[in-house]
Design a protein around this motif. Structure first.
Motif, PDB file in Angstrom:
ATOM      1  N   ASP A  24       0.837  -1.211   0.000  1.00  0.00           N
ATOM      2  CA  ASP A  24       0.000   0.000   0.000  1.00  0.00           C
ATOM      3  C   ASP A  24       0.868   1.256   0.000  1.00  0.00           C
ATOM      4  N   GLU A  25       1.932   1.240   0.800  1.00  0.00           N
ATOM      5  CA  GLU A  25       2.826   2.396   0.852  1.00  0.00           C
ATOM      6  C   GLU A  25       3.516   2.621  -0.488  1.00  0.00           C
ATOM      7  N   ILE A  26       3.944   1.547  -1.129  1.00  0.00           N
ATOM      8  CA  ILE A  26       4.587   1.664  -2.441  1.00  0.00           C
ATOM      9  C   ILE A  26       3.612   2.277  -3.443  1.00  0.00           C
ATOM     10  N   ALA A  27       2.377   1.800  -3.446  1.00  0.00           N
ATOM     11  CA  ALA A  27       1.374   2.332  -4.371  1.00  0.00           C
ATOM     12  C   ALA A  27       1.141   3.826  -4.106  1.00  0.00           C
ATOM     13  N   TRP A  28       1.045   4.218  -2.831  1.00  0.00           N
ATOM     14  CA  TRP A  28       0.839   5.625  -2.498  1.00  0.00           C
ATOM     15  C   TRP A  28       2.026   6.476  -2.934  1.00  0.00           C
ATOM     16  N   LEU A  29       3.246   5.986  -2.674  1.00  0.00           N
ATOM     17  CA  LEU A  29       4.449   6.721  -3.065  1.00  0.00           C
ATOM     18  C   LEU A  29       4.532   6.876  -4.584  1.00  0.00           C
ATOM     19  N   GLN A  30       4.143   5.836  -5.315  1.00  0.00           N
ATOM     20  CA  GLN A  30       4.161   5.910  -6.777  1.00  0.00           C
ATOM     21  C   GLN A  30       3.142   6.926  -7.290  1.00  0.00           C
ATOM     22  N   ARG A  31       1.983   6.998  -6.634  1.00  0.00           N
ATOM     23  CA  ARG A  31       0.992   8.010  -7.023  1.00  0.00           C
ATOM     24  C   ARG A  31       1.539   9.411  -6.776  1.00  0.00           C
ATOM     25  N   GLN A  32       2.239   9.600  -5.663  1.00  0.00           N
ATOM     26  CA  GLN A  32       2.837  10.903  -5.380  1.00  0.00           C
ATOM     27  C   GLN A  32       3.879  11.249  -6.440  1.00  0.00           C
ATOM     28  N   GLN A  33       4.650  10.255  -6.816  1.00  0.00           N
ATOM     29  CA  GLN A  33       5.682  10.439  -7.828  1.00  0.00           C
ATOM     30  C   GLN A  33       5.050  10.804  -9.180  1.00  0.00           C
ATOM     31  N   ASP A  34       3.973  10.129  -9.529  1.00  0.00           N
ATOM     32  CA  ASP A  34       3.273  10.420 -10.783  1.00  0.00           C
ATOM     33  C   ASP A  34       2.704  11.837 -10.786  1.00  0.00           C
ATOM     34  N   ALA A  35       2.246  12.282  -9.628  1.00  0.00           N
ATOM     35  CA  ALA A  35       1.622  13.605  -9.531  1.00  0.00           C
ATOM     36  C   ALA A  35       2.623  14.737  -9.774  1.00  0.00           C
ATOM     37  N   ILE A  36       3.900  14.485  -9.524  1.00  0.00           N
ATOM     38  CA  ILE A  36       4.913  15.534  -9.721  1.00  0.00           C
ATOM     39  C   ILE A  36       5.820  15.234 -10.904  1.00  0.00           C
ATOM     40  N   ALA A  37       5.463  14.262 -11.708  1.00  0.00           N
ATOM     41  CA  ALA A  37       6.331  13.808 -12.801  1.00  0.00           C
ATOM     42  C   ALA A  37       6.647  14.901 -13.807  1.00  0.00           C
ATOM     43  N   GLU A  38       5.726  15.804 -14.052  1.00  0.00           N
ATOM     44  CA  GLU A  38       5.909  16.817 -15.088  1.00  0.00           C
ATOM     45  C   GLU A  38       6.564  18.103 -14.562  1.00  0.00           C
ATOM     46  N   THR A  39       6.787  18.183 -13.271  1.00  0.00           N
ATOM     47  CA  THR A  39       7.347  19.390 -12.674  1.00  0.00           C
ATOM     48  C   THR A  39       8.864  19.320 -12.674  1.00  0.00           C
ATOM     49  N   ASP A  40       9.514  20.431 -13.031  1.00  0.00           N
ATOM     50  CA  ASP A  40      10.964  20.420 -13.148  1.00  0.00           C
ATOM     51  C   ASP A  40      11.690  21.317 -12.156  1.00  0.00           C
ATOM     52  N   SER A  41      11.035  21.740 -11.096  1.00  0.00           N
ATOM     53  CA  SER A  41      11.731  22.589 -10.137  1.00  0.00           C
ATOM     54  C   SER A  41      12.750  21.759  -9.345  1.00  0.00           C
ATOM     55  N   GLU A  42      13.713  22.428  -8.766  1.00  0.00           N
ATOM     56  CA  GLU A  42      14.750  21.723  -8.001  1.00  0.00           C
ATOM     57  C   GLU A  42      14.146  20.969  -6.821  1.00  0.00           C
ATOM     58  N   ASN A  43      13.186  21.588  -6.148  1.00  0.00           N
ATOM     59  CA  ASN A  43      12.537  20.919  -5.018  1.00  0.00           C
ATOM     60  C   ASN A  43      11.813  19.657  -5.465  1.00  0.00           C
TER      61      ASN A  43
END
Length: 67
Positions: A24-43
């Motif tokens: 479940d944690e892996i799935a949640w972390l992957q969703r978070q990763q997908d949500a910021i995939a298109e953003t290119d800021s340093e943070n």
């Protein structure tokens, strides 16, 4: 403790619960990763690296756990 269980292994139901929690944690972390995939800021880049590390460590734990 039943004689068939070693002292180092948790009960099977506990192992299943831990595996489910990690999955479940892996799935949640992957969703978070997908949500910021298109953003290119340093943070966001640093956050993606952190998420990658967290996913990697949880997958490594899953790989070492009995099924």
């Amino acid at each position: 403790m039943p004689s068939h269980m070693s002292h180092n292994e948790p009960p099977l139901s506990e192992t299943r619960g831990l595996r489910r929690q990690l999955e479940d944690e892996i799935a949640w972390l992957q969703r978070q990763q997908d949500a910021i995939a298109e953003t290119d800021s340093e943070n966001q880049t640093l956050l993606r690296r952190t998420l990658n590390g967290m996913i990697f460590s949880r997958r490594a734990l899953l790989g070492r756990m009995p099924r």
